[in-house]
Structures are given as C-alpha cells and as structure tokens.
Design a protein around this motif. Structure first.
Motif, short mmCIF file in Angstrom:
data_model
loop_
_atom_site.label_atom_id
_atom_site.label_comp_id
_atom_site.label_asym_id
_atom_site.label_seq_id
_atom_site.Cartn_x
_atom_site.Cartn_y
_atom_site.Cartn_z
N LEU A 134 0.82 -1.21 0.00
CA LEU A 134 0.00 0.00 0.00
C LEU A 134 0.86 1.26 0.00
O LEU A 134 0.57 2.24 -0.70
N SER A 135 1.93 1.24 0.78
CA SER A 135 2.82 2.42 0.86
C SER A 135 3.50 2.68 -0.47
O SER A 135 3.61 3.83 -0.92
N ASN A 136 3.98 1.61 -1.13
CA ASN A 136 4.66 1.79 -2.41
C ASN A 136 3.71 2.25 -3.51
O ASN A 136 4.02 3.16 -4.28
N LEU A 137 2.54 1.64 -3.57
CA LEU A 137 1.60 1.96 -4.64
C LEU A 137 1.06 3.37 -4.54
O LEU A 137 0.85 4.04 -5.55
N HIS A 138 0.83 3.85 -3.33
CA HIS A 138 0.07 5.08 -3.17
C HIS A 138 0.84 6.23 -2.51
O HIS A 138 0.28 7.30 -2.32
N MET A 139 2.14 6.01 -2.18
CA MET A 139 2.89 7.13 -1.61
C MET A 139 4.37 7.11 -1.94
O MET A 139 4.94 8.12 -2.29
N LEU A 140 5.03 5.94 -1.84
CA LEU A 140 6.48 5.90 -1.88
C LEU A 140 7.06 5.44 -3.20
O LEU A 140 8.25 5.64 -3.46
N GLY A 141 6.26 4.81 -4.04
CA GLY A 141 6.75 4.31 -5.32
C GLY A 141 6.90 5.40 -6.36
O GLY A 141 6.49 6.54 -6.17
N GLY A 142 7.49 5.03 -7.52
CA GLY A 142 7.78 6.02 -8.56
C GLY A 142 6.55 6.74 -9.08
O GLY A 142 6.53 7.97 -9.19
N LYS A 143 5.49 6.00 -9.42
CA LYS A 143 4.27 6.62 -9.94
C LYS A 143 3.63 7.52 -8.90
O LYS A 143 3.17 8.63 -9.20
N ALA A 144 3.59 7.05 -7.64
CA ALA A 144 3.00 7.86 -6.57
C ALA A 144 3.78 9.15 -6.36
O ALA A 144 3.19 10.22 -6.16
N LEU A 145 5.10 9.08 -6.45
CA LEU A 145 5.91 10.28 -6.27
C LEU A 145 5.64 11.29 -7.38
O LEU A 145 5.61 12.49 -7.14
N GLU A 146 5.46 10.80 -8.59
CA GLU A 146 5.11 11.70 -9.70
C GLU A 146 3.77 12.39 -9.44
O GLU A 146 3.59 13.58 -9.71
N ASP A 147 2.83 11.63 -8.89
CA ASP A 147 1.49 12.16 -8.66
C ASP A 147 1.48 13.31 -7.66
O ASP A 147 0.61 14.19 -7.74
N TRP A 148 2.41 13.28 -6.68
CA TRP A 148 2.38 14.39 -5.71
C TRP A 148 3.57 15.34 -5.84
O TRP A 148 3.96 16.02 -4.92
N ALA A 149 4.10 15.42 -7.08
CA ALA A 149 5.18 16.37 -7.34
C ALA A 149 4.73 17.81 -7.11
O ALA A 149 5.49 18.64 -6.59
N GLN A 150 3.46 18.12 -7.46
CA GLN A 150 2.98 19.49 -7.26
C GLN A 150 2.91 19.86 -5.79
O GLN A 150 3.09 21.03 -5.43
N VAL A 151 2.64 18.87 -4.93
CA VAL A 151 2.61 19.13 -3.49
C VAL A 151 4.00 19.57 -3.02
O VAL A 151 4.14 20.52 -2.24
N ARG A 152 5.03 18.87 -3.48
CA ARG A 152 6.39 19.23 -3.09
C ARG A 152 6.74 20.65 -3.54
O ARG A 152 7.31 21.44 -2.79
N ALA A 153 6.37 20.96 -4.78
CA ALA A 153 6.66 22.31 -5.30
C ALA A 153 5.90 23.38 -4.51
O ALA A 153 6.45 24.45 -4.20
N PHE A 154 4.65 23.09 -4.15
CA PHE A 154 3.82 24.03 -3.41
C PHE A 154 4.42 24.32 -2.04
O PHE A 154 4.55 25.49 -1.63
N GLU A 155 4.81 23.28 -1.32
CA GLU A 155 5.36 23.47 0.02
C GLU A 155 6.73 24.12 -0.01
O GLU A 155 7.08 24.92 0.87
N LEU A 156 7.51 23.81 -1.04
CA LEU A 156 8.81 24.49 -1.16
C LEU A 156 8.62 25.98 -1.41
O LEU A 156 9.41 26.80 -0.92
#
Length: 509
Positions: A134-156
């Motif tokens: 569950l962690s890899n598929l929806h938060m820690l894996g490659g596809k999941a990381l791409e999905d929340w790239a905008q979150v990282r940019a927003f917080e930075l």
C-alpha cells in the motif's frame, strides 16, 4: 589387609581407566567446534554492553579494525554480529537476506511502534507485505511520487518565501525546524489532503522535538533488550520515556484520523493515502489491517519521512558552509543549467551531476541511519567461515563503511568530486552498491528510499540554487559533532543567514 589394598588399588585404576576411556571416546566422536567470529570478550553477564559508549557506531568501527569485517559480540544474554565492510554487508543483506528479514524484539518496537504493528518493525510476513504494498503503490513508489510532485513544489514555495522574510530581517534560519515544517506538510497533504501545520511556530517545533526524541530513544542500546529478565527494572529509564512519548504521538495521530474521517464529505478530487489504506485494509491472504496498524504506519511515514531526509539536507548544507568552494561550484552548475529567472524543477536534477554528487557524498559521510536497523537470524548460518547462531542480532555499520580508508580515499574529507569519475561514478545509494547503502539493502531496505532520494535532491538543490548562504554573525566555524540515534543528528542544529539570488518572480510561485 593385603588383599583389601590390592582390590582398592584395582578399583581406583578401573575408575581412572573408565573416565580416560570415556573422555577419549567423547573427543573422538565430538562434533568439531563451530567457530564464532572474533570479537571482544566483554564483561560477565553484561557482555559488550558496557564498552559501546555514547557513540556505538564509532566504537564499533574502531573495534572492526582489530577484529575484522565480521565481528561477534555477546550483548547481555543475546548474540550480536556486526558487518563492517561492503563484502560483509553483501553477505548478510543479499546472500542471506531471507534469513535476516526479521527484526529482533526491542523496547522501541513495543512502546513506540504499537507493539511492532507498523511496517518498520513488523515480522516479515503477510501484514508487512500488505503495509509495504500500500505504501509503495500510493505514496512511496515512482508513480505515486510523480502524482504528488505538485505538493512538493507548493510546500517548497511556502518555505522559500518564509526564508526570504527572514533574510529581510537579517535573521538566521534554523535549518532543521524549517525542513521539518515543510516536510511534515508535504507528507500531510499526501496522507490527509491537508497541511498538518498551518503556521510555523510552537506546534511544528514541538513536533520536531518529538520526532528527534523518538529517533534518539529508539536508537539507544537498551539493557532490557539484551537482558530480558531485568527489562522490568528499566535501569536507564528509556522505556518510561518511550511510553510518555508514545502517548503524545497517539493523541496526535488519533486526532489526525478523526479529523480526516469527519471531513470525508467535504473532500473532493483524488482520494488521499489514508482514504486508499482505509479502503484496502484486507488482502487476498485474509490479512486485515486494524486501526492500530494504520496509526503505526502513519507514525512511520511522518517520523522517518521527515527526520532522515532533513538530517541529510542539514549535513549537506553544513558541509557546504564549511567548504565554500563546493557551494560556489554548485551555484555555477545551476546557473548554467537553470539560470536565475526561475526555480529549480525536479526535471533539472538529472542535468546537475555535481548536485547529485554532493547528495551521495553526504549520504556516505553522514548516513541517515549510522547502524542499519537491526535484524535477527531465523536460522543458524555461516558467513566468511564463521558460525552465526540462530536468533543472532545483526547490525551493519553503514557509518563505518562510509569512513573506511580501504573503501574510500581520504574518507574524512568531504569531496563530491569522487562521484563524478572513475569507479565511483556509477555508485548508486539505492541498495545495490554496498559501498554506499544509506537506506540499507535487501528485503528490509527502507521503504522510503526512492522518496528520500527525491526529497534530498530536490529540496537541497532548491535551497542551494535559491540563496547565497553564510554563517551567522560571530560564528567562524561550525560545530560538526554528531548525536547518535536511529537517525544521525547534528548535535548543534544548523542556523545560517540566507540572501535571495534569483529574480523576485522566482519566489512568487
């Protein structure tokens, strides 16, 4: 009388012959003794517990010079083996990976991680696999990381603007506090669809203190872990502190889950991580996650996700402030690739080899976990001709490998250039090159390895590109002392003065 003396003499001879014969037969048919790895003898009952000191990773690295790459220690009533070279680490974490896929019982797992109901300390089995999947598929894996790239940019963006305000007031920025605030909000948005700290202040600083306390206390060599019969005495007071800290975390996590549940109807768009976990609590093997499992998993993600990455970034900035020529070269590379009219984007990182080299060099010299999280042997085995008994605890001295002069040239120097050419150019920290395994290796490699590398490269690159850095007024030299724990903290938190170096529009988004 003569007859009696004769009988007595014969009886004595017979008894002596009996024991000699029996002893000889035992020697003849005795199985060859199994040779344990070399190591210190330690003290009776306590074993080597008394000689590790306040910095066990340093002590063990020094001892490895005397006893070799595979070292055995008697720790109370427990066996422990330490791997101190890349080859020794490979033997345990690759060749014998399955045999060392479980964690030993310990107070941290019991009192902090909901009695090992989490992903970090759970036994290798169906529940661990479900949590990991569950962690890899929806938060820690490659596809999941791409999905929340905008979150990282927003917080930075939030963090950069706050740093600009500090620069206007000529106030030093306290790096670990700033990073924890930003990273906790990144993770909060992915897990809960919201920022967990609306403003930087006492609440976020308290969370940082709680995370540091957890990582520190969980890294202690607790006497009760190695002498279970006296664990109830809690001689060091470690377990009392863990129980108090657990209550504080449990209140925080329970509040997060309750607020998340209450806001379900108001949330729109893509389900967040907690939504997905709650909807997929059971797998095909009949393993079902309890609410306790879910809280324990959130504890893993919030603590390890903020502290390990932030400590690497802090150490990297400290090294660059101590070596201004490295900071200048990083600025030159970024100005050529990105310029000064926009912020660094994640797509730029592949074009910034010197930045990547700085990250690798920091992971080598200041690994986030100096001693790989302990494992335990399921069965007896053999390594390098030595016998390793069943239920032997394993520690891999990642810090020691990174500072071994037989592995690295001038290991105490901070030299990113070592990763730009030659045999080190292809070394990668993802667990396949055992000279550099900051996240461990094998089945129990840190689940957040990919996320950790992404966060370190992106956040560090953004901070370096966006600002000029210098030490606060009156500080001529940084204190580079370490503080031991599960994560290797800087003893004195890094504070620095920053000056924006990009066009003003770059900080607006």
């Amino acid at each position: 009388m003569a007859v009696d003396m004769f009988l007595l003499r014969e009886l004595v001879v017979a008894i002596v012959l009996f024991f000699i014969t029996r002893f000889s037969i035992q020697l003849l048919f005795k199985k060859p003794s199994r040779k344990l790895p070399p190591g210190p003898k330690g003290w009776p009952f306590l074993g080597a517990l008394t000689i590790l000191g306040a910095m066990p990773h340093v002590t063990l690295a020094q001892m490895a010079k005397k006893y070799g790459p595979v070292m055995y220690l008697k720790m109370g009533t427990c066996n422990m083996v330490v791997a101190s070279t890349p080859d020794a680490a490979r033997a345990f974490l690759k060749t014998l990976d399955l045999n060392f896929s479980n964690r030993p019982p310990n107070a941290g797992a019991t009192h902090l991680a909901y009695d090992a109901q989490d992903m970090v300390f759970a036994d290798y089995g169906a529940r661990w696999k479900l949590l990991r999947k569950l962690s890899n598929l929806h938060m820690l894996g490659g596809k999941a990381l791409e999905d929340w790239a905008q979150v990282r940019a927003f917080e930075l963006g939030h963090m950069l603007r706050a740093m600009c305000e500090s620069s206007k007031r000529a106030e030093p920025v306290v790096i670990p506090e700033m990073l924890t605030y930003a990273m906790a909000n990144m993770i909060g948005q992915v897990i809960l669809s919201r920022r967990v700290f609306v403003t930087k202040g006492s609440e976020s600083n308290e969370f940082k203190d709680m995370v540091v306390e957890l990582m520190t206390s969980a890294g202690y060599f607790n006497i009760g872990d190695f002498i279970p019969s006296i664990a109830w005495m809690d001689l060091q007071g470690i377990e009392r502190g863990m129980k108090r800290l657990h209550k504080r975390f449990d209140v925080l996590l329970t509040k997060m889950i309750e607020e998340h549940t209450a806001s379900a109807r108001d949330r729109k768009g893509k389900p967040d991580f907690l939504d997905v976990v709650m909807a997929n609590r059971e797998n095909s093997e009949g393993e079902r996650l309890s609410l306790t499992n879910i809280k324990a998993l959130l504890l893993n993600l919030f603590t390890a996700g903020t502290d390990t990455s932030s400590s690497i970034i802090e150490w990297a900035l400290a090294e660059m402030l101590s070596n201004p020529s490295i900071l200048r070269r990083a600025h030159e590379e970024m100005d050529q690739v990105i310029g000064r009219n926009r912020r660094l984007e994640e797509a730029d990182i592949s074009k910034l080899p010197y930045l990547q080299a700085i990250c690798k060099e920091t992971m080598r010299k200041h690994p986030s976990t100096p001693l790989n999280l302990p494992r335990v042997s399921t069965e007896a085995c053999e390594v390098n001709g030595y016998y390793i008994p069943k239920n032997t605890r394993l520690s891999v001295n990642i810090w020691g490998i990174g500072r071994d002069p037989d592995v690295w040239e001038n290991p105490l120097d901070f030299t990113p250039e070592r990763f730009l050419s030659g045999r080190n150019a292809k070394i990668d920290p993802r667990g396949n090159d055992f000279e550099l395994i900051p996240f461990g290796a094998g089945r129990r490699i840190c689940a957040g390895t990919r996320m950790g590398i992404t966060l370190v490269e992106y956040i560090l690159g953004t901070l370096v590109h966006s600002f000029d850095w210098k030490l606060p007024n009156g500080v001529d030299k940084l204190d580079m002392q370490e503080s031991f724990g599960l994560a290797l903290q800087k003893s004195v938190p890094l504070a620095a003065l920053v000056t924006p170096r990009l066009s003003l529009s770059a900080y607006a988004s």
